[in-house]
Enzyme design. Structure first.
Site, mmCIF file in Angstrom:
data_model
loop_
_atom_site.group_PDB
_atom_site.id
_atom_site.type_symbol
_atom_site.label_atom_id
_atom_site.label_comp_id
_atom_site.label_asym_id
_atom_site.label_seq_id
_atom_site.Cartn_x
_atom_site.Cartn_y
_atom_site.Cartn_z
ATOM 1 N N ASP A 457 11.680 3.511 -1.092
ATOM 2 C CA ASP A 457 13.035 3.363 -1.656
ATOM 3 C C ASP A 457 13.133 3.543 -3.169
ATOM 4 O OD1 ASP A 457 13.427 2.618 0.961
ATOM 5 O OD2 ASP A 457 13.924 0.538 0.547
ATOM 6 N N GLU A 533 17.336 5.275 5.609
ATOM 7 C CA GLU A 533 18.348 4.399 6.196
ATOM 8 C C GLU A 533 19.698 4.543 5.515
ATOM 9 O OE1 GLU A 533 18.625 -0.367 7.318
ATOM 10 O OE2 GLU A 533 17.602 0.248 5.497
ATOM 11 N N GLU A 537 22.908 5.798 -0.808
ATOM 12 C CA GLU A 537 22.063 5.446 -1.945
ATOM 13 C C GLU A 537 21.160 6.610 -2.334
ATOM 14 O OE1 GLU A 537 21.518 0.664 -1.950
ATOM 15 O OE2 GLU A 537 20.702 1.686 -0.185
#
Length: 706
Positions: A457, A533, A537
């Site tokens: 991430d 996911e 973002e």
């Protein structure tokens, strides 16, 4: 303009101490480039090393067990997909491609008691694998594993080729082929494969025999190239596979180089294929649907009509050419810091809207961002400083209130100083193993801060921090001093270094230029490969990158971000954002309107943190910013809302309420604005990464002013 110019090629910011990673890669013997952490071949050097790697359309798996030794090749047709948990439900929650179906395993007689896998040349699109025997001997098989490769190619040196199959062989037939040797292999599942062999010496022979239903053997040691490919089934093949494969057999791609140019609202990029073998021939490479939508006419001319299914991205078609040229038009050059209408209307703020925004801002500016962002998570702290930066932005650029702006900006700078000086709870370090910026939180617990230390991430986390810094730089250019600039540039280089000439960081760690979107999973082994996911973002990072380029007057950075946003828009709307008319994804899942967690081998309409419908939808919306409507079109937002969100929006009340309504503003900003302005829209409906100030300003600026 060349947009792949390095951000910087010098040493990393000394505020980040150097430290080795607690989980070094396995089998990487040497590497000329920083090790990629989020690419399709990660399973080859992580954990057991025996999970698949998806180059598309093929996957490869290293085997070193009691039954098979070598590199297994798999390809799954659409008809083999598994839907669940109830395959009869409409829509289904997920589908995946079954594992362990090893059509052909590249091996050697010398591997009978085991084989070793070593790796080198970890690059953006490829890695080189070398197989050798566990016993003494100098024989090897060198296999370049490249995204989109048309053949699985192995160069044998002084080994006796053997090929196995877990599906089992039905028959083999030798076919005349002028440049070398060719065999037609039929498996018991009815699938047909071709095997080509090209001995280095013209005096060498290659005789393949069916030793058993699980093994094909040769009788002598072999030095030369062997290539394997699958014959498509008739439902996707409208050409002549023999002719097409024969024309490119003998040449193989070893790596791909990327170049990119932007002029105004048009961006172009090129994949150039480095080849070996018969380099006078055109290599065969499979293109994904979003590639084909963007190919220039100079590339379209090389389409062969030979199609194989990818795992989750539709049918790929083979192109026989040494270069792909892709064009993206309508780059989001008009998008900046402030909201713009995506569905008509005006971005003029009415007196009524300004009064409501001012009242909200006067409250939100009192938020204690300094202490609230003092957390053990770069992700959560990033959301908080970005949220507060939005409040400051509205105070300055929409309200024009210097008092509110100065109050907020002073606190925001203080909060960000904790990060630019690297004095937060878990400071960042420069990882000398994989060459990246990571949190120290995960040295004792790998999943701390969502796995940041293990490269999970990073684009999600850094995007919020970069956004906050961009807003500070916009409101106070004097803040753009060396230490602050170096902090942001280090985060940019870690996640999105655009050039291999910057040897301190991997090139485009998160973004995958082949599939057109990022992968969030870092150095964790996964049976279904990397995943992502939160698509929103993903584009939030690129949006923040663009804004940083704007305050730095860096046109290269601005144009690169614009091009990547256009590529991402194409990819997301081809594979992940779905409507009933979508053709790439199977009909069984179209009713979900978003794939959910997108893996390399499956899609799952789910999240990692909640089974609630609003979370499955909202994770692809957060945060709503001026760029959101570029990727999530008003038409898509309307259809998604009517089908999935309208039936549930009044059945819950929490922080996801505001997230869903802010996304709805892309299509219907007036209704969204009225929702945010109502007295019933209370603080519990606002996420910690958002504010009432921002929600009102966004909806009004998108055309929702009363």
């Amino acid at each position: 303009m060349d947009v792949l110019v390095p951000i910087y090629t010098g040493p990393i910011n000394p505020v980040f101490p150097s430290r080795a990673h607690p989980s070094p890669p396995l089998g990487l013997t040497s590497n000329l480039f920083p090790i990629q952490t989020n690419k399709f071949y990660g399973n080859l050097y992580i954990g057991t090393r025996h999970n698949p790697s998806w180059s598309h359309p093929y996957s490869v798996t290293w085997l070193n067990g009691s039954s098979y030794y070598g590199l297994a090749i798999s390809h799954i047709d659409d008809s083999q997909r598994v839907f669940g948990p109830d395959p009869e439900s409409v829509p289904c929650q997920y589908y995946f491609n079954p594992a362990g179906l090893y059509s052909i395993i590249i091996s050697a007689r010398e591997f009978a008691s085991g084989n070793l896998l070593s790796l080198d040349q970890s690059r953006h699109f490829s890695i080189q694998a070398t197989l050798s025997a566990t016993t003494s001997g100098s024989g090897t098989i060198i296999l370049p594993i490249v995204a989109g490769m048309g053949f699985v190619s192995g160069y044998y040196t002084n080994l006796t080729p053997v090929f196995n199959s877990s599906i089992l062989f039905s028959s083999i037939t030798k076919i005349n082929f002028s440049r070398g040797y060719k065999y037609r292999i039929q498996l018991t599942d009815g699938k047909i494969w071709f095997l080509y062999a090209f001995p280095t010496s013209s005096s060498s022979t290659f005789n393949l025999t069916l030793a058993s239903n699980s093994q094909l053997t040769t009788s002598t040691k072999f030095t030369g190239l062997i290539q394997i490919c699958k014959v498509p089934n008739e439902s996707v093949n409208n050409s002549y596979p023999d002719t097409i494969y024969d024309a490119s057999a003998g040449v193989y791609t070893t790596s791909i180089s990327l170049s990119a140019q932007v002029s105004g609202t048009t961006g172009e990029y090129w994949f150039r294929f480095a080849t070996a073998g018969y380099t006078n021939l055109n290599p065969l490479m499979f293109a994904l649907p979003h590639h084909m939508q963007s190919f220039g006419s100079d590339t379209q001319a090389y389409k062969t009509g030979l199609g194989l299914a990818s795992t989750t991205m539709g049918i790929m078609f083979a192109y026989a050419t040494k270069t792909w040229h892709l064009i993206e038009k309508n780059l989001p050059t008009q998008v900046g810091f402030l909201p713009i209408p995506w569905n008509g209307g005006s971005n003029t703020y009415s007196p009524t809207a300004l009064a409501a925004i001012r009242a909200a801002c006067a409250t939100d500016i009192n938020f204690d961002v300094v202490n609230a962002s003092n957390l053990d998570s770069m992700y959560t702290s990033g959301k908080i400083v970005a949220m507060y930066a939005q409040v400051c932005l509205v105070a300055s650029r929409i309200l024009g209130d210097s008092t509110l702006t100065n109050t907020g900006l002073t606190k925001l700078k203080q909060a960000m100083a904790r990060f630019t000086t690297n004095t937060q709870m878990y400071p960042l370090v420069y990882d000398t193993t994989y060459k990246g910026i990571i949190s120290t939180a995960g040295y004792s617990s790998p999943l701390a801060d969502y796995g940041n230390t293990y490269y999970n991430d990073h684009h999600f986390h850094w995007g919020y921090h970069i956004y906050a810094c961009a807003v500070i730089g916009l409101l106070d250019p004097s803040w753009l001093v060396n230490d602050n600039i170096r902090y942001v540039n280090a985060l940019l280089r870690d996640s999105a270094n655009p050039s291999e000439s910057d040897t301190y960081f991997a090139m485009f760690r998160n973004f995958d230029w082949f599939v057109g979107h990022s992968w969030a999973t870092g150095i964790f082994e996964s049976g279904d490969g990397k995943d992502e996911e939160s698509t929103s973002e993903d584009f939030n990072f690129l949006y923040a990158t663009k804004l940083w380029g704007m305050v730095r007057n860096d046109t290269v950075l601005i144009n690169r971000a614009n091009l990547m946003l256009a590529v991402l828009k194409n990819s997301l709307n081809t594979y992940i954002y779905m409507t009933p008319t979508t053709s790439v994804q199977p009909s069984q899942i179209l009713g979900n309107y978003v794939t959910g967690i997108t893996f390399m081998n499956k899609v799952d309409y789910a999240t990692y943190f909640s089974a609630e419908e609003y979370c499955k939808q909202g994770i692809h919306m957060i945060p709503t910013t001026p760029i959101s409507g570029y990727l999530r079109s008003p038409s898509y937002v309307q259809q998604d809302w009517n089908a999935k969100i309208a039936p549930i929006i009044n059945t819950f009340s929490n922080n996801w309420t505001g997230i869903l309504w802010s996304n709805y503003a892309i299509y219907d900003p007036k209704t969204a604005y009225n929702t945010f302005a109502a007295s019933t829209f209370t603080a519990d409906k606002i996420d910690n990464g958002a504010s009432k100030t921002w929600y009102l300003a966004m909806a009004a600026g998108m055309g929702g002013s009363p």
